[in-house]
Scaffold this active site. Sequence first.
Site, PDB file in Angstrom:
ATOM      1  N   ARG A   1     -75.238  33.953 -51.109  1.00  0.00           N
ATOM      2  CA  ARG A   1     -76.209  33.266 -50.229  1.00  0.00           C
ATOM      3  C   ARG A   1     -76.988  32.173 -50.974  1.00  0.00           C
ATOM      4  O   ARG A   1     -78.163  31.933 -50.690  1.00  0.00           O
ATOM      5  CB  ARG A   1     -77.212  34.250 -49.611  1.00  0.00           C
ATOM      6  CG  ARG A   1     -76.628  35.329 -48.776  1.00  0.00           C
ATOM      7  CD  ARG A   1     -75.934  34.819 -47.512  1.00  0.00           C
ATOM      8  NE  ARG A   1     -75.447  35.946 -46.759  1.00  0.00           N
ATOM      9  CZ  ARG A   1     -74.271  36.536 -46.995  1.00  0.00           C
ATOM     10  NH1 ARG A   1     -73.459  36.060 -47.916  1.00  0.00           N
ATOM     11  NH2 ARG A   1     -73.900  37.580 -46.292  1.00  0.00           N
TER      12      ARG A   1
ATOM     13  N   SER B   1     -79.704  39.353 -40.672  1.00  0.00           N
ATOM     14  CA  SER B   1     -80.189  40.115 -41.838  1.00  0.00           C
ATOM     15  C   SER B   1     -81.385  39.400 -42.456  1.00  0.00           C
ATOM     16  O   SER B   1     -81.293  38.224 -42.794  1.00  0.00           O
ATOM     17  CB  SER B   1     -79.092  40.233 -42.895  1.00  0.00           C
ATOM     18  OG  SER B   1     -77.986  40.890 -42.346  1.00  0.00           O
TER      19      SER B   1
ATOM     20  N   GLU C   1     -83.511  36.771 -47.257  1.00  0.00           N
ATOM     21  CA  GLU C   1     -82.330  35.963 -46.940  1.00  0.00           C
ATOM     22  C   GLU C   1     -82.754  34.825 -46.000  1.00  0.00           C
ATOM     23  O   GLU C   1     -82.252  33.710 -46.062  1.00  0.00           O
ATOM     24  CB  GLU C   1     -81.256  36.833 -46.263  1.00  0.00           C
ATOM     25  CG  GLU C   1     -80.020  36.050 -45.911  1.00  0.00           C
ATOM     26  CD  GLU C   1     -78.782  36.897 -45.651  1.00  0.00           C
ATOM     27  OE1 GLU C   1     -78.648  37.987 -46.245  1.00  0.00           O
ATOM     28  OE2 GLU C   1     -77.947  36.455 -44.848  1.00  0.00           O
TER      29      GLU C   1
HETATM   30  C1  LIG Z   1     -77.496  37.461 -35.071  1.00  0.00           C
HETATM   31  C2  LIG Z   1     -77.338  36.785 -36.418  1.00  0.00           C
HETATM   32  C3  LIG Z   1     -76.329  37.200 -37.275  1.00  0.00           C
HETATM   33  C4  LIG Z   1     -76.164  36.576 -38.525  1.00  0.00           C
HETATM   34  N1  LIG Z   1     -75.151  37.006 -39.339  1.00  0.00           N
HETATM   35  C5  LIG Z   1     -74.957  36.402 -40.534  1.00  0.00           C
HETATM   36  C6  LIG Z   1     -73.880  36.812 -41.385  1.00  0.00           C
HETATM   37  O1  LIG Z   1     -73.085  37.696 -41.051  1.00  0.00           O
HETATM   38  N2  LIG Z   1     -73.749  36.187 -42.575  1.00  0.00           N
HETATM   39  C7  LIG Z   1     -74.583  35.188 -42.973  1.00  0.00           C
HETATM   40  O2  LIG Z   1     -74.391  34.654 -44.078  1.00  0.00           O
HETATM   41  N3  LIG Z   1     -75.605  34.778 -42.180  1.00  0.00           N
HETATM   42  C8  LIG Z   1     -75.810  35.355 -40.980  1.00  0.00           C
HETATM   43  N4  LIG Z   1     -76.846  34.959 -40.176  1.00  0.00           N
HETATM   44  C9  LIG Z   1     -77.760  33.899 -40.628  1.00  0.00           C
HETATM   45  C10 LIG Z   1     -77.409  32.487 -40.072  1.00  0.00           C
HETATM   46  O3  LIG Z   1     -76.498  32.591 -39.015  1.00  0.00           O
HETATM   47  C11 LIG Z   1     -76.810  31.611 -41.171  1.00  0.00           C
HETATM   48  O4  LIG Z   1     -77.697  31.506 -42.250  1.00  0.00           O
HETATM   49  C12 LIG Z   1     -76.481  30.209 -40.642  1.00  0.00           C
HETATM   50  O5  LIG Z   1     -75.743  29.488 -41.601  1.00  0.00           O
HETATM   51  C13 LIG Z   1     -77.731  29.428 -40.252  1.00  0.00           C
HETATM   52  O6  LIG Z   1     -77.332  28.205 -39.683  1.00  0.00           O
HETATM   53  P1  LIG Z   1     -78.395  27.264 -38.983  1.00  0.00           P
HETATM   54  O7  LIG Z   1     -77.704  26.031 -38.542  1.00  0.00           O
HETATM   55  O8  LIG Z   1     -79.108  28.022 -37.958  1.00  0.00           O
HETATM   56  O9  LIG Z   1     -79.367  26.956 -40.208  1.00  0.00           O
HETATM   57  P2  LIG Z   1     -80.950  26.778 -40.139  1.00  0.00           P
HETATM   58  O10 LIG Z   1     -81.567  28.113 -39.942  1.00  0.00           O
HETATM   59  O11 LIG Z   1     -81.302  25.722 -39.173  1.00  0.00           O
HETATM   60  O12 LIG Z   1     -81.258  26.281 -41.613  1.00  0.00           O
HETATM   61  C14 LIG Z   1     -81.075  27.153 -42.710  1.00  0.00           C
HETATM   62  C15 LIG Z   1     -81.392  26.400 -44.013  1.00  0.00           C
HETATM   63  O13 LIG Z   1     -80.443  25.359 -44.219  1.00  0.00           O
HETATM   64  C16 LIG Z   1     -81.090  24.081 -44.270  1.00  0.00           C
HETATM   65  N5  LIG Z   1     -80.192  23.154 -43.579  1.00  0.00           N
HETATM   66  C17 LIG Z   1     -79.670  23.286 -42.335  1.00  0.00           C
HETATM   67  N6  LIG Z   1     -78.802  22.285 -42.084  1.00  0.00           N
HETATM   68  C18 LIG Z   1     -78.801  21.493 -43.195  1.00  0.00           C
HETATM   69  C19 LIG Z   1     -78.110  20.304 -43.562  1.00  0.00           C
HETATM   70  N7  LIG Z   1     -77.219  19.716 -42.750  1.00  0.00           N
HETATM   71  N8  LIG Z   1     -78.357  19.756 -44.781  1.00  0.00           N
HETATM   72  C20 LIG Z   1     -79.231  20.345 -45.636  1.00  0.00           C
HETATM   73  N9  LIG Z   1     -79.913  21.471 -45.345  1.00  0.00           N
HETATM   74  C21 LIG Z   1     -79.690  22.042 -44.142  1.00  0.00           C
HETATM   75  C22 LIG Z   1     -82.428  24.267 -43.584  1.00  0.00           C
HETATM   76  O14 LIG Z   1     -83.384  23.349 -44.072  1.00  0.00           O
HETATM   77  C23 LIG Z   1     -82.754  25.698 -43.988  1.00  0.00           C
HETATM   78  O15 LIG Z   1     -83.263  25.709 -45.305  1.00  0.00           O
HETATM   79  C24 LIG Z   1     -77.033  35.547 -38.919  1.00  0.00           C
HETATM   80  C25 LIG Z   1     -78.048  35.125 -38.037  1.00  0.00           C
HETATM   81  C26 LIG Z   1     -78.191  35.727 -36.797  1.00  0.00           C
HETATM   82  C27 LIG Z   1     -79.252  35.239 -35.853  1.00  0.00           C
END
Ligand SMILES: Cc1cc2nc3c(=O)[nH]c(=O)nc-3n(C[C@H](O)[C@H](O)[C@H](O)COP(=O)(O)OP(=O)(O)OC[C@H]3O[C@@H](n4cnc5c(N)ncnc54)[C@H](O)[C@@H]3O)c2cc1C
EC number: 1.3.1.98
Length: 306
Positions: free
Chosen positions: A154, A205, A302
Site C-alpha cells: 500500500r 479496510s 490505510e
Molecule cells: C468497499 C471498499 C473496498 C475496498 N477494498 C480495497 C481492497 O481490496 N484493496 C485495496 O487496496 N483498497 C481497497 N479499498 C480502498 C480504495 O478502493 C483504494 O484505495 C482505491 O485505489 C482508492 O481510489 P480513489 O480513486 O477513490 O482514490 P482517492 O480516495 O480519491 O485518493 C486516494 C489517494 O490517492 C491520491 N490520488 C488520487 N488520484 C490521484 C492521481 N491521479 N494522482 C496523484 N494522486 C492521486 C489522493 O490524493 C489520495 O491521497 C476499498 C475501498 C472501499 C470503499
Amino acid sequence: MIDLTHLNTLQVPAKAKDLILLKSPKDLKKLRVDEPYMFLGLGANVLFTKDFPGTIVKIDLKGKKIISENDEEVMVEIAAGENWHDFVTWAVENNWSGVENLALIPGTVGAAAVGNIGAYRQEVKTSILNVQCSIPNTSQAEIFNNSACQFAYRESFFKHHKEYLVTAVQFGLSKNSTPKAAYEETIKIRTEKLPDWTKIPTAGSFFKNPIITNAQCSMLNAQIKDLQTYPTENPDLIKVPAGKLLDELGWKGKKIGSVSTHDKSALVIINLGGASGAEIFDYSEKMRADIKKNFDIDLEYEVLIV
Ligand SMILES: Cc1cc2nc3c(=O)[nH]c(=O)nc-3n(C[C@H](O)[C@H](O)[C@H](O)COP(=O)(O)OP(=O)(O)OC[C@H]3O[C@@H](n4cnc5c(N)ncnc54)[C@H](O)[C@@H]3O)c2cc1C
C-alpha cells in the site's frame, strides 16, 4: 465553499474552498499552487476530519489505448480518471490477465497506482510498467518506470510526493491464461464479504495489516487461537490480519454513536448515517488504542486522514 459529502465514499460532510474538475492535464494551469490543494479520485480511501482549506482537484482524465502487443502480452495505457473496475472488466473481456484478482476495488486507475492496491495476494505493482505524471506549475511530464515508483505494501513514491499528479498508468497484461474464472470468483467473494459502498458509506479496510517480528508473532499466537499469518519479503517479518486482531477485541459490528464496523469485518468502518469525519476518526483512534494496549502493536492507517 464546495460540499464534499458526495465526493468521498464515507459520505462525510466536509467542505473545500474550491474544486477543479480535471479533464485534461492542461487544466492544472487553473490551480493556484500557493494555496493547499489535493488530488482526488473517487474518494474511496480518504477520511475528511475537517474542512479542506484549499482546492480539491477531482481527476476526470479519461481514455484507454493499446500501446503494443504480440502473441504473448499486451501493453495498455489507461488515463488516471478511468474507473478501476471498468478497466479490470475490459481486460478480462479481452482475455488479458494480471489484474483480475483486483476486480471490484472502488476507485480510479491513478489512485490504484498511488496506493498500490491489493487483494487476495495480488498487488497492482506486478502489472504496472510505467506511471505518467505531471507537476502543477511546471510544463513537464515525467514517466516513472516500475522500480522508480518504489512500490511496497500500500505504498509508492507518489504517496509521499503529493505534488505529483498521476495522469496515466501503463500496464503489461498476459495473453497466456484465462482470467474470467478468477474475476468472477473475486466478485462473488467481495460481494459476500464487503459492504456495497454505494449503499453503506465506507472506505473499506481502515488500517494496514501490521507487519511484526517473529518474536511478536509468537506472543500473539499465545494470545489468539487460529491466527493466520502471511510471509513477507523479509524472512524476519510476518504480516498479520488487523481485522482478526480487532475482532478478537470485540470490534466487529461495535456501534458508537453513528459509527460502526461492518458485521462481517472489524476492519471496515461504516458511517451509519450522519457521522462527521471527526466522529469516525475518534472511533478509529479508540480501535488503535485498544490494539496497542492489548497487543502492543501500532496500527497504521490505510485510509488517508485529511
Ligand atoms: C468497499 C471498499 C473496498 C475496498 N477494498 C480495497 C481492497 O481490496 N484493496 C485495496 O487496496 N483498497 C481497497 N479499498 C480502498 C480504495 O478502493 C483504494 O484505495 C482505491 O485505489 C482508492 O481510489 P480513489 O480513486 O477513490 O482514490 P482517492 O480516495 O480519491 O485518493 C486516494 C489517494 O490517492 C491520491 N490520488 C488520487 N488520484 C490521484 C492521481 N491521479 N494522482 C496523484 N494522486 C492521486 C489522493 O490524493 C489520495 O491521497 C476499498 C475501498 C472501499 C470503499
